[in-house]
Design a protein around this motif. Structure first.
Motif, PDB file in Angstrom:
ATOM      1  N   ARG A   1      79.847 -69.057  67.247  1.00  0.00           N
ATOM      2  CA  ARG A   1      81.014 -69.532  66.500  1.00  0.00           C
ATOM      3  C   ARG A   1      81.765 -70.530  67.355  1.00  0.00           C
ATOM      4  NH1 ARG A   1      83.255 -65.727  62.355  1.00  0.00           N
ATOM      5  NH2 ARG A   1      81.440 -64.548  61.722  1.00  0.00           N
ATOM      6  N   LYS A   2      82.161 -71.614  66.725  1.00  0.00           N
ATOM      7  CA  LYS A   2      82.836 -72.659  67.489  1.00  0.00           C
ATOM      8  C   LYS A   2      84.107 -73.101  66.767  1.00  0.00           C
ATOM      9  CE  LYS A   2      79.483 -75.932  65.660  1.00  0.00           C
ATOM     10  NZ  LYS A   2      78.401 -75.269  65.065  1.00  0.00           N
ATOM     11  N   THR A   3      84.860 -73.938  67.435  1.00  0.00           N
ATOM     12  CA  THR A   3      86.122 -74.425  66.898  1.00  0.00           C
ATOM     13  C   THR A   3      85.932 -75.079  65.536  1.00  0.00           C
ATOM     14  OG1 THR A   3      86.913 -74.788  69.143  1.00  0.00           O
ATOM     15  CG2 THR A   3      88.115 -75.884  67.382  1.00  0.00           C
ATOM     16  N   ALA A   4      84.869 -75.851  65.383  1.00  0.00           N
ATOM     17  CA  ALA A   4      84.618 -76.527  64.105  1.00  0.00           C
ATOM     18  C   ALA A   4      84.446 -75.518  62.967  1.00  0.00           C
ATOM     19  CB  ALA A   4      83.382 -77.410  64.213  1.00  0.00           C
ATOM     20  N   ASP A   5      83.839 -74.354  63.253  1.00  0.00           N
ATOM     21  CA  ASP A   5      83.687 -73.307  62.232  1.00  0.00           C
ATOM     22  C   ASP A   5      85.051 -72.764  61.806  1.00  0.00           C
ATOM     23  OD1 ASP A   5      80.913 -73.548  62.508  1.00  0.00           O
ATOM     24  OD2 ASP A   5      80.854 -71.982  64.049  1.00  0.00           O
ATOM     25  N   ALA A   6      85.932 -72.577  62.769  1.00  0.00           N
ATOM     26  CA  ALA A   6      87.270 -72.084  62.472  1.00  0.00           C
ATOM     27  C   ALA A   6      88.042 -73.107  61.632  1.00  0.00           C
ATOM     28  CB  ALA A   6      88.028 -71.776  63.764  1.00  0.00           C
ATOM     29  N   LEU A   7      87.924 -74.376  61.978  1.00  0.00           N
ATOM     30  CA  LEU A   7      88.615 -75.416  61.214  1.00  0.00           C
ATOM     31  C   LEU A   7      88.082 -75.508  59.784  1.00  0.00           C
ATOM     32  CD1 LEU A   7      88.872 -78.166  63.959  1.00  0.00           C
ATOM     33  CD2 LEU A   7      90.741 -76.794  62.994  1.00  0.00           C
ATOM     34  N   THR A   8      86.778 -75.365  59.613  1.00  0.00           N
ATOM     35  CA  THR A   8      86.193 -75.361  58.272  1.00  0.00           C
ATOM     36  C   THR A   8      86.761 -74.205  57.456  1.00  0.00           C
ATOM     37  OG1 THR A   8      84.162 -76.384  59.065  1.00  0.00           O
ATOM     38  CG2 THR A   8      84.019 -75.180  56.986  1.00  0.00           C
ATOM     39  N   LYS A   9      86.866 -73.029  58.073  1.00  0.00           N
ATOM     40  CA  LYS A   9      87.431 -71.850  57.398  1.00  0.00           C
ATOM     41  C   LYS A   9      88.889 -72.112  57.004  1.00  0.00           C
ATOM     42  CE  LYS A   9      88.107 -67.421  56.419  1.00  0.00           C
ATOM     43  NZ  LYS A   9      87.868 -66.943  55.085  1.00  0.00           N
ATOM     44  N   ILE A  10      89.649 -72.716  57.891  1.00  0.00           N
ATOM     45  CA  ILE A  10      91.058 -73.018  57.592  1.00  0.00           C
ATOM     46  C   ILE A  10      91.158 -73.948  56.397  1.00  0.00           C
ATOM     47  CG2 ILE A  10      93.093 -74.260  58.447  1.00  0.00           C
ATOM     48  CD1 ILE A  10      92.368 -73.106  61.244  1.00  0.00           C
ATOM     49  N   TRP A  11      90.369 -75.030  56.375  1.00  0.00           N
ATOM     50  CA  TRP A  11      90.431 -75.973  55.259  1.00  0.00           C
ATOM     51  C   TRP A  11      90.014 -75.311  53.945  1.00  0.00           C
ATOM     52  CZ3 TRP A  11      93.577 -79.643  55.338  1.00  0.00           C
ATOM     53  CH2 TRP A  11      93.845 -80.344  56.499  1.00  0.00           C
ATOM     54  N   ARG A  12      89.034 -74.422  53.987  1.00  0.00           N
ATOM     55  CA  ARG A  12      88.634 -73.701  52.760  1.00  0.00           C
ATOM     56  C   ARG A  12      89.780 -72.839  52.238  1.00  0.00           C
ATOM     57  NH1 ARG A  12      83.089 -71.680  54.960  1.00  0.00           N
ATOM     58  NH2 ARG A  12      81.863 -73.562  54.721  1.00  0.00           N
ATOM     59  N   GLU A  13      90.483 -72.179  53.150  1.00  0.00           N
ATOM     60  CA  GLU A  13      91.611 -71.332  52.757  1.00  0.00           C
ATOM     61  C   GLU A  13      92.738 -72.166  52.153  1.00  0.00           C
ATOM     62  OE1 GLU A  13      91.660 -68.028  52.664  1.00  0.00           O
ATOM     63  OE2 GLU A  13      89.658 -67.917  53.519  1.00  0.00           O
ATOM     64  N   ILE A  14      93.010 -73.317  52.746  1.00  0.00           N
ATOM     65  CA  ILE A  14      94.060 -74.202  52.217  1.00  0.00           C
ATOM     66  C   ILE A  14      93.669 -74.704  50.835  1.00  0.00           C
ATOM     67  CG2 ILE A  14      95.146 -76.469  52.521  1.00  0.00           C
ATOM     68  CD1 ILE A  14      95.058 -75.890  55.582  1.00  0.00           C
ATOM     69  N   GLN A  15      92.422 -75.126  50.681  1.00  0.00           N
ATOM     70  CA  GLN A  15      91.960 -75.626  49.386  1.00  0.00           C
ATOM     71  C   GLN A  15      91.960 -74.534  48.318  1.00  0.00           C
ATOM     72  OE1 GLN A  15      88.221 -77.299  50.593  1.00  0.00           O
ATOM     73  NE2 GLN A  15      89.123 -79.296  51.074  1.00  0.00           N
ATOM     74  N   ALA A  16      91.814 -73.279  48.739  1.00  0.00           N
ATOM     75  CA  ALA A  16      91.834 -72.157  47.799  1.00  0.00           C
ATOM     76  C   ALA A  16      93.262 -71.775  47.410  1.00  0.00           C
ATOM     77  CB  ALA A  16      91.118 -70.950  48.398  1.00  0.00           C
ATOM     78  N   GLY A  17      94.245 -72.449  48.014  1.00  0.00           N
ATOM     79  CA  GLY A  17      95.634 -72.188  47.667  1.00  0.00           C
ATOM     80  C   GLY A  17      96.330 -71.172  48.548  1.00  0.00           C
ATOM     81  N   ASN A  18      95.669 -70.702  49.572  1.00  0.00           N
ATOM     82  CA  ASN A  18      96.309 -69.749  50.489  1.00  0.00           C
ATOM     83  C   ASN A  18      97.306 -70.486  51.373  1.00  0.00           C
ATOM     84  OD1 ASN A  18      94.841 -67.454  49.596  1.00  0.00           O
ATOM     85  ND2 ASN A  18      93.071 -68.241  50.699  1.00  0.00           N
TER      86      ASN A  18
END
Length: 88
Positions: A38-55
């Protein structure tokens, strides 16, 4: 901070190799820190998915000196409860 000897490094790696497969199964999939593969880029991808989902809430927490202050007897008991006894 000391520099670990070769013996210390070998022991640390042997324990990591044995413990990672046991505990990886129970760790939260949203946790990225200090985890193999797991790397920083994976965490950033997860963050953007959460934001796009409205969280609206994303939590980043760090615990200062956690392993230096944790009750080691309790920690070893909890680790021992997960250790597959048939394989020891």
């Amino acid at each position: 901070m000391g520099i670990p000897s070769i013996y210390d490094r070998v022991c640390q790696q042997a324990l990591a190799n044995r413990l990672e497969p046991i505990f990886e199964k129970v760790l939260d999939p949203s946790s990225f820190g200090y985890r193999k593969g797991r790397k920083t880029a994976d965490a950033l991808t997860k963050i953007w998915r959460e934001i796009q989902a409205g969280n609206e809430w994303i939590v980043d927490a760090g615990l200062k000196d956690y392993f230096g202050s944790v009750d080691h007897d309790k920690l070893l008991t909890l680790v021992g409860s997960r250790w597959p006894t048939a394989e020891c």
